[in-house]
Write an enzyme that holds these catalytic residues in place. Structure first.
Site, PDB file in Angstrom:
ATOM      1  N   HIS A 282       0.844  -1.206   0.000  1.00 55.82           N
ATOM      2  CA  HIS A 282       0.000   0.000   0.000  1.00 55.82           C
ATOM      3  C   HIS A 282       0.874   1.250   0.000  1.00 55.82           C
ATOM      4  O   HIS A 282       0.768   2.083   0.905  1.00 55.82           O
ATOM      5  CB  HIS A 282      -0.937   0.091   1.216  1.00 55.82           C
ATOM      6  CG  HIS A 282      -1.821  -1.084   1.429  1.00 55.82           C
ATOM      7  ND1 HIS A 282      -2.723  -1.509   0.496  1.00 55.82           N
ATOM      8  CD2 HIS A 282      -1.954  -1.925   2.486  1.00 55.82           C
ATOM      9  CE1 HIS A 282      -3.373  -2.561   0.971  1.00 55.82           C
ATOM     10  NE2 HIS A 282      -2.917  -2.842   2.169  1.00 55.82           N
TER      11      HIS A 282
ATOM     12  N   ASP B 201      -5.102  -8.952  -0.661  1.00 53.73           N
ATOM     13  CA  ASP B 201      -5.254  -8.310   0.646  1.00 53.73           C
ATOM     14  C   ASP B 201      -6.508  -8.765   1.403  1.00 53.73           C
ATOM     15  O   ASP B 201      -6.514  -9.825   1.993  1.00 53.73           O
ATOM     16  CB  ASP B 201      -5.216  -6.789   0.446  1.00 53.73           C
ATOM     17  CG  ASP B 201      -5.043  -6.028   1.744  1.00 53.73           C
ATOM     18  OD1 ASP B 201      -4.849  -6.679   2.786  1.00 53.73           O
ATOM     19  OD2 ASP B 201      -5.083  -4.786   1.729  1.00 53.73           O
TER      20      ASP B 201
HETATM   21 ZN    ZN Z   1      -2.665  -5.870   4.482  1.00 53.95          ZN
END
Ligand code: ZN
Length: 455
Positions: A270, A321
């Protein structure tokens, strides 16, 4: 395993489609030779469609599969990442090792169907529901490794350093009690997984985030990891960037670049909120970034600077994720679509003159970047790499009639439901079907969501 020969009319070799490709699998389940321009020998198995390499899913929290579809309603004025996280912790606190295995096995079977043949588990659920260490501290690691074996997918297990609830908070919150680890715990778990030498299981380490780890522990984990990959959640939320700035005087990526000694082992998960200086610093260190477009959209995180990362040549990979998307074609589609929506342009990922196809550029980058994230020295259809491949189903309605030159474009952008007819991992065709993993998954879900007051 005996040596076997496969032959494909077309296969993705060296960044593009090549014709008449002979692929030999060695006794170790790796490609022995990959030879384009070879007529099909009589004793070779002719593949029923074009062959693509399997892709690596560089970021997964398997237990969150139990939560997919259950957080899409707003029950208060405010709903963001942090309120989602509080609800996600509800599942994290009550899942048992047996439930984790069933849920992960079904997820991994889905990921194989979605074209992933290796998954990196960013694994922080270590202790029992009361926060007590299991007799074998690696109990939850084994649940994931067993699940990967049940499904037949490769696994890079990354035990996570998780020490505190925030930059200025000395300890974890009570609802984070299952996650508590020290640097020594993480390195011990990594060694335990590594030394078990399970087939198709590799290991690395992870640091939950800068807010959740003391700088000295982060340094100890990275130093102790040897040449294994080192993953860290980095700048998913603007609130996290602001907190980091207030506490350290640096933005998260900036802090890592200055203090962590970024190198090719590091994977910044991220890397959503970045500056051009931060991108240049990551590129200089050789670290990679992991983008999770489906989850980042679902959680309202923001958009990564895809053109900036691509331009700088930073290794890039994708991850499922929170598991809202479980197929790489859809993940790559959203990676590109987010940019089109924000920039009001088309084919943002493409590099005219170099690689004009958005799908090809993203696929190739994710292939190379994913290998680094999973600690694989070689990956794809090349000698020495594990013999993983996907056979594209040209009878899939979205692909019928598409010219060969545009097959990958159509796999990514024509939104086929099931683009792959067959999947091979380490020289063996995957036999596990969703019908086999579904009863266990359904049973675990029924147990997890039946408990009164937990919904
Ligand atoms: Zn994560």
């Amino acid at each position: 395993m005996p040596e076997q020969l496969l032959w494909a009319e077309r296969a993705w070799v060296g960044g593009g489609w090549r014709e008449r490709v002979l692929l030999a699998i060695g006794p170790d389940g790796r490609w022995l030779t990959v030879a384009p321009g070879t007529p099909c020998p009589e004793h070779a198995a002719r593949l029923p469609g074009p062959a693509l390499p399997g892709l690596i899913n560089a970021h997964s929290h398997a237990f969150q599969r139990a939560f997919v579809g259950l957080a899409e309603r707003r029950d208060s004025a405010h709903d963001d990442f942090w309120s989602w996280r509080d609800r996600m912790y509800g599942v994290a606190l009550r899942i048992t090792p047996a439930q984790l295995r069933s849920i992960a096995a079904h997820l991994y079977a889905e990921l194989l169907q979605g074209g992933y043949t290796q998954v990196c588990e960013f694994h922080y659920l270590q202790h029992d529901g009361d926060g007590r260490r299991y007799d074998d501290p690696a109990t939850m690691c084994w649940a994931l490794a067993d699940a990967a074996a049940d499904a037949g997918i490769g696994l890079t297990l990354l035990p996570v350093l998780y020490e505190r609830a925030g930059f200025t908070l000395p300890a974890l919150r009570d609802d984070q009690r299952r996650f508590a680890t020290t640097a020594a715990d993480v390195l011990a778990l990594q060694r335990q997984v590594n030394d078990a030498r399970r087939p198709l299981v590799d290991s690395g380490v992870a640091i939950h985030s800068l807010r959740a780890a003391h700088p000295e522990s982060l340094a100890a984990v990275a130093a102790g990891a040897g040449d294994h990959p080192v993953h860290v959640h980095v700048a998913e939320q603007t609130a996290e960037v602001d907190d980091c700035l207030r506490s350290t005087g640096c933005r998260p990526i900036e802090w890592l670049a200055r203090h962590a000694g970024l190198d090719a082992r590091w994977q910044l998960v991220h890397a959503t909120h970045s500056t051009s200086d931060e991108i240049a610093a990551v590129a200089a260190g050789g670290a990679g970034v992991v983008i999770c477009p489906g989850t980042e959209a679902n959680l309202g995180d923001g958009l990564a600077d895809l053109p900036g990362w691509l331009q700088a040549g930073v290794p890039l990979s994708i991850g499922s994720d929170s598991q809202v998307i479980r197929a790489w074609p859809e993940e790559l589609r959203w990676l590109e679509y987010g940019q089109r929506l924000a920039l009001r342009q088309r084919n943002v990922a493409a590099a005219p003159g170099l690689e004009g196809a958005s799908a090809a550029r993203l696929f190739e980058r994710a292939l190379v970047g994913g290998a680094a994230a999973a600690g694989q020295r070689r990956w794809g259809l090349e000698p020495g790499a594990r013999a993983d491949l996907l056979v594209v189903d040209l009878d899939e309605p979205a692909l019928v009639g598409v010219p060969a030159s545009h097959w990958l474009d159509a796999v990514v952008f024509a939104a086929p439901a099931r683009p792959f007819a067959r999947v091979m991992v380490a020289g063996s065709w995957i036999q596990t079907s969703l019908e086999q993993t579904r009863p266990g998954f359904r049973g675990a879900m029924a147990q997890l969501w039946a408990e009164p007051g937990q919904r």
